[in-house]
Design an enzyme around this catalytic site. Structure first.
Site, PDB file in Angstrom:
ATOM      1  N   ASN A  75       0.964  -0.816   0.371  1.00  0.00           N
ATOM      2  CA  ASN A  75       0.174   0.130  -0.168  1.00  0.00           C
ATOM      3  C   ASN A  75       1.259   1.138   0.104  1.00  0.00           C
ATOM      4  OD1 ASN A  75      -1.566   1.867   1.101  1.00  0.00           O
ATOM      5  ND2 ASN A  75      -3.209   0.803   1.454  1.00  0.00           N
ATOM      6  N   PRO A  76       1.095   1.825  -1.031  1.00  0.00           N
ATOM      7  CA  PRO A  76       1.832   2.847  -1.202  1.00  0.00           C
ATOM      8  C   PRO A  76       1.584   4.062  -0.283  1.00  0.00           C
ATOM      9  CG  PRO A  76       0.905   2.672  -3.504  1.00  0.00           C
ATOM     10  CD  PRO A  76       0.217   1.541  -2.428  1.00  0.00           C
ATOM     11  N   GLN A 123       5.580   5.323   6.932  1.00  0.00           N
ATOM     12  CA  GLN A 123       6.065   4.004   7.010  1.00  0.00           C
ATOM     13  C   GLN A 123       7.743   4.422   6.966  1.00  0.00           C
ATOM     14  OE1 GLN A 123       6.072   1.720  10.583  1.00  0.00           O
ATOM     15  NE2 GLN A 123       4.242   2.942   9.795  1.00  0.00           N
ATOM     16  N   GLY A 158       9.633  -6.664   4.708  1.00  0.00           N
ATOM     17  CA  GLY A 158       8.897  -5.622   6.129  1.00  0.00           C
ATOM     18  C   GLY A 158       9.468  -3.975   5.408  1.00  0.00           C
ATOM     19  N   GLU A 178      11.501  -0.706   9.169  1.00  0.00           N
ATOM     20  CA  GLU A 178      11.934   0.048  10.413  1.00  0.00           C
ATOM     21  C   GLU A 178      13.016   0.378   9.676  1.00  0.00           C
ATOM     22  OE1 GLU A 178      12.787  -2.945  14.055  1.00  0.00           O
ATOM     23  OE2 GLU A 178      11.371  -3.551  12.693  1.00  0.00           O
TER      24      GLU A 178
END
Ligand code: FAD
Ligand code: SF4
Lengths: 331, 705
Positions: free
Chosen positions: B597-598, B604, B668, B671
């Site tokens: 999901n852009p 994030q 992912g 981070e």
């Protein structure tokens, strides 16, 4: 939080009577500092007398060109006031350099001057602090020191005064109007805050129960040509590492006829740099002349590993601030 | 119930994945309808309102509690009880000494819980806590992370990685090298500080404990709190529908969760609410340990590394070990035939360090990437080219082929977009008014992590809709939304047809939202369950039929080295008079597999960049060595970036599909944005001023003349 009684004062005199008659009572302004302290237990009053709705919320232009600012003028309104911006830009800029929009909307003029130190130990009741608990010791000596004073500190307290506004008021020779049980008195800004000496619990020369009702600004050419600069640990919403309030008036040759320099972040009170001012009077403003003047003032500075940076920082910032006020000054 | 293990096939088509589906819970959040941990209207069986808990904490760093006198507190109106180590329920398992609170009189760090006050209102609880008289006996303690602190080698480091690695003869190679870098880099105490503090509402009804918690993992909390209290796991139910951020600090339960659960056990039928104060978060909910990394590079004059050493020391607590894996990223970043990495710990009388966004990678890559900038200077090779020249063909650590290493493309794309080519080679070459101006670059990396054991359930509902359940939680990342998209594509239906059921430990097992493993691990389980559901029930299932499947290992973790990479570019301005630093523009380019999901991905990555910027410029917890107390314990003294610090900021990603890692093609992204960012800023301040700062944060005092 300790339970307490809340009074909304009807008029200034009864507010003064209530607080001066009760050592356990405090004035409440915008509450942005005091309410934090209530939660943290830094102060545990039995009674709060809310003075924030007293009709002392006007800015009035005085016949001699000066300005009278009611204590309940909020910091954001004062910063936006046209007369202030025109005649005392240093005041408007100092206000805007402080806190955040929300806090400035809430904070009052008197409350701002009477806000207490941000020393981390003062705000933490589990650590000794002479200012909070006289005689308990000063945790900041040998502790966290980044924001500590370099001028005028004592063994009992090494903290700084956090207000930006107060620094600007010191520079423009403001007068604080105070109402006590015996009537009104007028305190020059230079005598309002004190150095810690052996009574660091006493931030100012006010007696318990004395209410700030107004601040008066005298008009001057130096106040008209004035500004405020602040160095801090982030781009906004941080207290000063050091700050400089400065104003200048030049004679026809371009030499300094009047100059005002006050420093924040260096002492227990706004530090009027009188030695530096004297050095500059009659001279041309240049980066070099201001640096030399600042250094003369800073000869008295006492620093340690954590505060040593303040000396070059305030010297440089003073040079930048004053030269920026004088077009064509050599940098 | 054990579900069949299913290893999914790659998704055949993606129509929901790749779209910026709006957050499923966006409206609740922005309108204030979302209920956080202490806002749930929980009452007892007869409508009893919650009690409020307040923590009383130690004020010495080491010693013991001599006596707790609750009398004044109990006399305060509204105070119901005071629980201390003499009266607290006995725990069934005291092996985790961070959680085994109030079991004995030992004080292991300043800020440790020594009593809990329960009262009818939060005001009374807070006042009661100040009235509890705790007599403490202080013994000698050591809390300063000094240069000369004693250290030891842990058995392994966070994530189960080896403590030390050695390939070839690095020391000999370093001695022979024509160009060397040998410097020590440090990072300070950093504190996670999510907006919502650690908070929970607990209710013990005599048989079951229900915990509305602010956590990154309802199942991990259940799996910890149950055995701690001597309950079966099923006797604990943990719900976390909305979580106001965690950044790792809510990845594992901390002492406050133990406190509220124990307090609830003392008042059966009465809910108990506890929200820790911001100040208490600085001691009780984890933080990033300070690190010191000595990095040594030996290189050829053309910049190619012949040897590297990364030796790192971090802080751990006497009460419980935590080993930050700061030297681990050095094992995969660059090619060098001779290499060594080591981790040592200083065991101190301090609160327990824990996970903070990119533990290991964040501090380690700060050191490694500033050292690379120093090597660029010593060799005269452009910092981007230097990294390209040291690109390893296979993973230097395992020898495995890379799954999808596209660092060089990230560097080149970033350099082009940022305008890197125009940069003057010399430092201190650009002045703009009151500012020195410079630019810097750093690489970033984060491993692809997959958690075993995830289970998902797919059920058909009326009207062609599907309910998809997993006990995972959305801590503000958008997990609920991206899992909806994954489920939709796995089932071949529109996103609107999916009803996600999450954040309840009674649902099938979901692993922690940590290590950037959530979407990877939960998503793989959902795809497995959806594919099995179709196999079991076909394309037109009757309402009510369901399939539960456990996720087999999809990712080829043994045959490939699976990591994400990125490159961060930034401009820094350093004030010529005050030394203050501003970062007017920053760009991160990432290779993270397929972006589900852009919109949520972008936030994030930008959030990671902001947090890296904040670490670069501001964040520093100051522990008073005399008392072991973090004195910068609020957000007015522990600075995080304010809006004004965050200027032009952008993140983009390469068009990617990683079918080795997940059936979705994704990896992912939570981070990697914080990794390398602080190094890029430090490198830019060096370029602006010629002053090399090797310790964070980059405060003004470093740059004053
Ligand atoms: C996070 C944060 C950041 C901040 N940053 C800055 C900054 O950068 N620069 C800066 O200058 N300030 C800063 N502030 C402080 C802010 O300016 C003060 O809190 C505010 O000005 C206090 O005004 P108030 O009216 O709310 O005072 P209150 O909190 O109501 O009162 C403060 C004190 O003044 C006394 N008092 C109030 N009114 C009167 C009166 N009329 N006469 C006598 N005594 C009175 C009260 O008894 C109390 O002791 C910051 C505050 C916060 C919380
Ligand atoms: S410096 Fe002043 S305010 Fe700070 S601890 Fe010492 S006495 Fe208290």
């Amino acid at each position: 939080m300790k339970e307490l009684t809340y009074h909304r004062a009807d008029d200034a005199a009864s507010a003064v009577a209530l607080v001066s008659g009760d050592p356990d009572a405090r004035f409440l302004g915008g509450g942005t500092n005091l309410v934090d302290h209530l939660k943290l237990g830094v102060t545990r009053p039995g009674t709060l007398v809310d003075v924030s709705r007293l009709p002392l919320d006007e800015v009035t232009e005085l016949p001699d060109g000066g300005l009278r600012i009611g204590t309940n003028v909020r910091n954001s309104d004062l910063a936006a006031h046209r007369a202030v911006r025109r005649g005392w830009p240093v005041v408007a800029r100092a206000l805007l350099a402080g806190a955040s929009g929300q806090i400035r909307n809430q904070a009052t003029t008197g409350g701002n001057l009477l806000q207490r130190t941000r020393c981390v130990y003062f705000q933490d009741v589990t650590t000794p602090c002479n200012k909070r608990e006289p005689g308990s010791g000063c945790s900041a000596v040998g502790g966290y020191g980044r924001y500590n004073a370099i001028l005028g500190a004592s063994e009992s307290c090494v903290t700084t005064h956090p207000s930006d506004l107060a620094v600007a008021l010191a520079a423009v020779d403001a007068t604080v109007v105070v109402l006590g049980p015996d009537g009104e008195r007028r305190v020059p800004m230079g005598d309002f805050h004190r150095l810690p000496g052996d009574r660091p619990e006493q931030d100012t020369t006010l007696a318990h129960g004395e209410l700030v009702t107004a601040v008066e600004l005298p008009a001057s050419a130096a106040a008209r040509r004035s500004t405020y600069r602040k160095a801090r640990d982030r781009a906004s919403y941080a207290f000063a590492l050091v700050s400089v309030a400065a104003g200048v008036e030049l004679d026809d040759d371009g030499r300094v006829s009047d100059v005002r320099i006050a420093w924040g972040g260096v002492a227990h009170k706004p530090w009027r740099a009188e030695v530096a001012e004297a050095e500059l009077r009659g001279r041309f403003v240049s980066e070099e002349s201001v640096r030399a003047a600042a250094e003369a003032e800073l000869a008295a500075a006492v620093t340690d590993e954590q505060t040593a940076y303040k000396v070059p920082m305030v010297r440089n910032l003073t040079a930048l601030t004053l030269t920026s006020l004088v077009e064509g000054a050599a940098r | 119930m054990t579900a069949n293990e299913v290893t999914p096939d790659p998704l055949r088509s993606t129509s929901s994945i790749g779209t910026s589906l709006l957050r499923r819970d966006g409206v609740e959040k922005v309108t204030g309808d979302a209920t956080y941990a202490v806002e749930h209207p929980v009452t007892g069986p007869a409508g009893e309102p919650p009690l409020h808990a307040w923590l009383v904490t130690s004020t010495v760093a080491r010693g013991r509690v001599v006596a707790v006198d609750p009398s004044e507190a109990l006399a305060h109106p509204g105070v119901v009880s005071v629980i201390d180590h003499t009266s607290a329920p006995r725990l069934a398992d005291t092996s985790d000494r961070e959680l085994a609170i109030l079991q004995d009189d030992a004080i292991d760090f300043r800020g440790q819980i020594v009593a809990v006050v329960l009262a009818e209102t939060s005001e009374a609880a807070r006042e009661g806590a100040t009235l509890v008289a705790v007599e403490q006996e202080a013994t000698e303690h050591r809390s300063a992370f000094d240069e000369d602190v004693e250290t030891y080698a842990p058995e392994s480091v966070n994530g189960g990685s080896e403590t030390d690695t050695l390939d070839g003869e690095p020391d000999e190679a370093l001695a022979r090298a024509l160009v060397t870098v040998d410097a020590t880099y440090s990072t300070p105490h950093e504190h996670n500080n999510p907006m919502e503090p650690h908070a929970a509402t607990a209710l013990w009804d005599g048989e079951r404990l229900t915990l509305h918690d602010s956590t990154q993992g309802p199942r991990p909390v259940r799996g910890t709190i149950g055995p701690l209290l001597g309950l079966e796991e099923e006797q604990v139910r943990v719900l976390a529908p909305y979580v106001g951020g965690g950044f790792g600090s809510k990845g594992l339960p901390h002492a406050p969760e133990a406190a509220v659960a124990m307090a609830a056990m003392t008042v059966p039928g009465r809910p108990v609410r506890l929200a820790v104060t911001r100040q208490q978060m600085f001691a009780l909910t984890g933080y990033r340990t300070p690190t010191r990394s000595r990095v040594r590079f030996g290189a050829h004059p053309d910049g190619r590394l012949e040897a590297l050493r990364h030796d790192t020391v971090s802080q751990s607590a006497r009460v419980k070990e935590f080993a930050e894996q700061a030297a681990v990223p050095a094992r995969v970043m660059y090619a060098a035939p001779h290499r060594a990495t080591t981790h040592r710990l200083a065991e101190l009388d301090v609160p327990v360090p824990s996970w903070m966004r990119a533990p290991g990678e964040m501090p380690g890559m700060f050191a490694h990437e500033v050292a690379m900038d120093e090597l660029a200077l010593h060799t005269g090779v452009d910092p981007v080219d230097l990294r390209v020249r040291n690109e390893p063909e296979v993973d230097p650590d395992t020898g495995n082929p890379w799954g999808n290493r596209r660092l060089v493309e990230c560097l080149r794309r970033g350099a082009e977009r940022f305008g890197w080519a125009d940069r003057p080679v010399e430092p201190r070459a650009t002045v703009d008014g009151e500012w020195w101006v410079g630019t810097g670059v750093a690489a970033s990396t984060y491993p692809m992590l997959w958690m075993p054991g995830n289970v998902a359930r797919v059920r058909s509902l009326e009207g062609g809709r599907y309910g998809v359940a997993i006990a995972a939680t959305d801590i503000g990342t958008g997990a609920r939304t991206v899992l909806t998209q994954i489920a939709a594509d796995a089932l071949g239906c529109p996103a609107e047809a999916i009803e996600m059921d999450m954040a309840d430990s009674d649902l099938p097992f979901g692993s922690v939202a940590g290590g950037s493993s959530g979407t990877t691990s939960w998503g793989t389980a959902i795809v497995a369950a959806a594919q099995q559901f179709r196999a079991d029930h076909g394309d037109s299932p009757d309402p009510g039929v369901e399939t539960t499947a456990a996720s087999g290992q999809y990712a080829d973790m043994d045959g490939h080295a699976l990591h994400s990479f990125g490159a961060v570019f930034c401009e820094a301005r350093v004030h010529r008079y005050t030394g203050e630093v501003r970062v007017p523009r920053m760009l991160g380019v990432y290779s993270v597999g397929r972006v589900v999901n852009p919109r949520t991905a972008r936030s994030q990555l930008l959030g990671g960049l902001v947090m890296g910027l904040s670490a670069a410029l501001h964040e520093e917890g100051w522990r008073d060595p005399r008392t072991g107390h973090t004195v910068t314990q609020d957000l007015a003294t522990y600075h995080v970036a304010a809006h004004a610090d965050v200027q032009q900021l952008d993140a983009e990603w390469l068009d990617d599909v990683d079918e080795i890692s997940t059936p979705m093609g994704s990896r992912g992204i939570g981070e990697i944005g914080i990794v390398g960012t602080a190094a890029a800023v430090a490198n830019a301040t060096w370029h602006a001023t010629g002053v090399r700062v090797r310790g964070l944060p980059l405060t003004a005092d470093h740059f004053l003349d």
